[in-house]
Design an enzyme around this catalytic site. Structure first.
Site, short mmCIF file in Angstrom:
data_model
loop_
_atom_site.label_atom_id
_atom_site.label_comp_id
_atom_site.label_asym_id
_atom_site.label_seq_id
_atom_site.Cartn_x
_atom_site.Cartn_y
_atom_site.Cartn_z
N GLY A 1 0.84 -1.19 0.00
CA GLY A 1 0.00 0.00 0.00
C GLY A 1 0.87 1.24 0.00
N GLN B 1 3.06 10.07 1.83
CA GLN B 1 4.37 9.40 1.89
C GLN B 1 5.28 9.82 0.75
OE1 GLN B 1 2.47 5.28 2.41
NE2 GLN B 1 4.37 5.06 3.59
N CYS C 1 5.88 -0.42 7.37
CA CYS C 1 5.55 0.80 6.65
C CYS C 1 6.78 1.27 5.89
CB CYS C 1 5.11 1.88 7.65
SG CYS C 1 4.66 3.44 6.87
N LEU C 2 6.59 1.67 4.66
CA LEU C 2 7.72 2.12 3.85
C LEU C 2 8.34 3.39 4.44
CD1 LEU C 2 6.23 1.47 0.31
CD2 LEU C 2 7.95 0.10 1.51
N HIS D 1 -4.53 1.34 7.56
CA HIS D 1 -3.14 1.84 7.66
C HIS D 1 -2.95 3.03 6.70
CE1 HIS D 1 1.42 1.05 7.75
NE2 HIS D 1 1.28 1.83 6.70
N GLU D 2 -3.46 2.90 5.48
CA GLU D 2 -3.27 3.98 4.49
C GLU D 2 -4.10 5.21 4.83
OE1 GLU D 2 -0.82 3.49 2.85
OE2 GLU D 2 -0.72 1.31 2.89
N HIS E 1 -2.43 7.35 7.32
CA HIS E 1 -1.42 8.24 6.74
C HIS E 1 -2.04 9.57 6.32
CE1 HIS E 1 2.35 6.01 6.53
NE2 HIS E 1 1.78 4.97 5.97
#
Ligand code: GNR
Ligand code: NI
Length: 175
Positions: free
Chosen positions: A46, A51, A94-95, A136-137, A140
């Site tokens: 994702g 981000q 997470c990236l 999660h997204e 963000h």
């Protein structure tokens, strides 16, 4: 299409709230496509626009297995209008928090509304991993990272290590 660079914590841009898009025009579609390409290349399951430094409410997701047919989702203005009381524990990464993983409790099922790639109003009722990933997204978009659900102590340790890693990285590359 283009690869975008992913911002890592700690960074004020990851704490900012993102704004809804007015509609899905060519610019938003290009953002969605570039985000998907960036996500696949990472690789990740994702990615949220903040981000990559864009504070628009846009997310992309694909939780399909590596060798399976891709199942990309491109969502604008996602809004959860129902969440189950039942929760699941999901091992998250997470990236923007590279190399750290922790279990996070999420609603097991949700219902959301969003605008698709063609700007059409749609509804989705995901459960399990897809539901967790979407939560999660969307976090963000509201400036929330999965490490915000951990204890202050754990979060501090992770952030310190990320700062240290960033300093080491900066030393390696001569200015
Ligand atoms: O690649 C990712 N893996 C992941 C695993 C469990 C739950 C959520 C995620 S999302 C993450 C990519 C990312 O940082 N998205 O914002
Ligand atoms: Ni993330």
């Amino acid at each position: 299409m283009a690869l975008l660079s992913v911002i890592t914590a700690p960074d004020a841009r990851l704490k900012a709230k993102s704004l809804p898009v007015d509609g899905v025009d060519g610019e938003v579609r290009a953002l969605m496509d570039n985000m998907l390409e960036t996500m696949y290349s990472a690789p990740g399951v994702g990615l949220a626009a903040p981000q990559v430094g864009v504070h628009s409410r846009v997310i992309v997701i694909d939780i399909a297995e590596k060798d399976a047919t891709p199942e990309p989702f491109r969502l604008a203005n996602p809004e959860i209008d129902w969440a189950s009381e039942e929760t699941i524990l999901c091992e998250e990464g997470c990236l923007s928090v590279p190399e750290y993983f922790a279990e996070v409790s999420r609603a097991q099922s949700i219902r959301l509304r969003y605008l698709d790639y063609d700007g059409k109003d749609r509804e989705l009722e995901p459960e399990g991993k897809l539901a967790a990933c979407i939560q999660h997204e969307i976090d963000h978009l509201d400036g929330v990272l999965f490490i915000d659900y951990l204890s202050v102590l754990k979060r501090r340790i992770i952030l310190r290590k990320l700062i240290k890693a960033r300093k080491l990285q900066a030393q390696k590359i001569p200015a």
